[in-house]
Design a protein around this motif. Sequence first.
Motif, PDB file in Angstrom:
ATOM      1  N   ARG A 124      -0.647  -0.589 -26.309  1.00 59.55           N
ATOM      2  CA  ARG A 124      -0.014   0.190 -25.252  1.00 59.55           C
ATOM      3  C   ARG A 124      -0.927   1.349 -24.843  1.00 59.55           C
ATOM      4  O   ARG A 124      -1.168   1.591 -23.661  1.00 59.55           O
ATOM      5  CB  ARG A 124       1.339   0.720 -25.703  1.00 59.55           C
ATOM      6  N   HIS A 125      -1.452   2.067 -25.840  1.00 56.74           N
ATOM      7  CA  HIS A 125      -2.342   3.197 -25.552  1.00 56.74           C
ATOM      8  C   HIS A 125      -3.644   2.725 -24.908  1.00 56.74           C
ATOM      9  O   HIS A 125      -4.173   3.393 -24.011  1.00 56.74           O
ATOM     10  CB  HIS A 125      -2.618   4.002 -26.815  1.00 56.74           C
ATOM     11  N   ALA A 138      -3.980   0.212 -22.898  1.00 57.99           N
ATOM     12  CA  ALA A 138      -3.664  -0.033 -21.488  1.00 57.99           C
ATOM     13  C   ALA A 138      -3.436   1.280 -20.738  1.00 57.99           C
ATOM     14  O   ALA A 138      -3.916   1.445 -19.600  1.00 57.99           O
ATOM     15  CB  ALA A 138      -2.438  -0.939 -21.376  1.00 57.99           C
ATOM     16  N   GLN A 139      -2.717   2.208 -21.344  1.00 59.71           N
ATOM     17  CA  GLN A 139      -2.451   3.501 -20.704  1.00 59.71           C
ATOM     18  C   GLN A 139      -3.738   4.260 -20.429  1.00 59.71           C
ATOM     19  O   GLN A 139      -3.915   4.818 -19.336  1.00 59.71           O
ATOM     20  CB  GLN A 139      -1.520   4.352 -21.579  1.00 59.71           C
ATOM     21  N   ASP A 140      -4.643   4.282 -21.398  1.00 59.20           N
ATOM     22  CA  ASP A 140      -5.906   5.008 -21.245  1.00 59.20           C
ATOM     23  C   ASP A 140      -6.725   4.485 -20.073  1.00 59.20           C
ATOM     24  O   ASP A 140      -7.512   5.229 -19.478  1.00 59.20           O
ATOM     25  CB  ASP A 140      -6.739   4.913 -22.524  1.00 59.20           C
ATOM     26  N   ARG A 141      -6.545   3.237 -19.728  1.00 56.75           N
ATOM     27  CA  ARG A 141      -7.321   2.607 -18.655  1.00 56.75           C
ATOM     28  C   ARG A 141      -6.527   2.467 -17.364  1.00 56.75           C
ATOM     29  O   ARG A 141      -6.985   1.853 -16.408  1.00 56.75           O
ATOM     30  CB  ARG A 141      -7.823   1.240 -19.134  1.00 56.75           C
ATOM     31  N   ASP A 142      -5.311   2.997 -17.356  1.00 58.28           N
ATOM     32  CA  ASP A 142      -4.402   2.876 -16.212  1.00 58.28           C
ATOM     33  C   ASP A 142      -4.177   1.405 -15.846  1.00 58.28           C
ATOM     34  O   ASP A 142      -4.141   1.029 -14.678  1.00 58.28           O
ATOM     35  CB  ASP A 142      -4.923   3.665 -15.001  1.00 58.28           C
ATOM     36  N   TRP A 143      -4.014   0.585 -16.866  1.00 52.74           N
ATOM     37  CA  TRP A 143      -3.794  -0.850 -16.662  1.00 52.74           C
ATOM     38  C   TRP A 143      -2.324  -1.230 -16.689  1.00 52.74           C
ATOM     39  O   TRP A 143      -1.989  -2.381 -16.412  1.00 52.74           O
ATOM     40  CB  TRP A 143      -4.525  -1.663 -17.732  1.00 52.74           C
ATOM     41  N   GLU A 144      -1.447  -0.280 -17.014  1.00 52.39           N
ATOM     42  CA  GLU A 144      -0.026  -0.628 -17.061  1.00 52.39           C
ATOM     43  C   GLU A 144       0.453  -1.177 -15.719  1.00 52.39           C
ATOM     44  O   GLU A 144       1.338  -2.024 -15.676  1.00 52.39           O
ATOM     45  CB  GLU A 144       0.811   0.571 -17.481  1.00 52.39           C
ATOM     46  N   GLN A 145      -0.152  -0.715 -14.624  1.00 53.35           N
ATOM     47  CA  GLN A 145       0.211  -1.213 -13.299  1.00 53.35           C
ATOM     48  C   GLN A 145      -0.038  -2.719 -13.172  1.00 53.35           C
ATOM     49  O   GLN A 145       0.609  -3.393 -12.371  1.00 53.35           O
ATOM     50  CB  GLN A 145      -0.564  -0.450 -12.224  1.00 53.35           C
ATOM     51  N   HIS A 188       0.014  -4.774 -15.951  1.00 52.48           N
ATOM     52  CA  HIS A 188       0.666  -5.448 -17.071  1.00 52.48           C
ATOM     53  C   HIS A 188       2.139  -5.707 -16.781  1.00 52.48           C
ATOM     54  O   HIS A 188       3.027  -5.260 -17.496  1.00 52.48           O
ATOM     55  CB  HIS A 188       0.474  -4.646 -18.358  1.00 52.48           C
TER      56      HIS A 188
END
Length: 124
Positions: free
Chosen positions: A11-12, A14-21, A23
């Motif tokens: 999760r972190h 993905a968050q660090d890379r702004d990939w949640e958008q 996912h």
Amino acid sequence: MSIESLTAQLRHFAQDRDWEQFHTPKNLAMALSGEAGELLALFQWLRDEQVSEWFEDPANRTAVEHEMADVFGYLLRLADVLDIDLESSLRAKIGINAQKYPVELARGNALKYTALAAMRPADS
């Protein structure tokens, strides 16, 4: 390392890379399928009796490990995004499968549960 800590680490990541958008459940399911396909491709065309020797090669073993890690990682991300507890889901599914595949009927064969159901005594 626990499933919870691996999930948090992913999760972190993905968050660090702004990939949640990116996912989304659909995208993660597609990525999971793609990685499973890459794992399958490693074994494609090998005869069953060739797999053990092929897997002894460190490069092949590493390739399998990496693809399995990718599959596991995407599965964990998908479960996280959908708020699914994989441990309890798996325990429940094992229970369901135990009912579908009773030991006395399933031991030693690969019949699907629908075929096993036809083998059950009428009183069960």
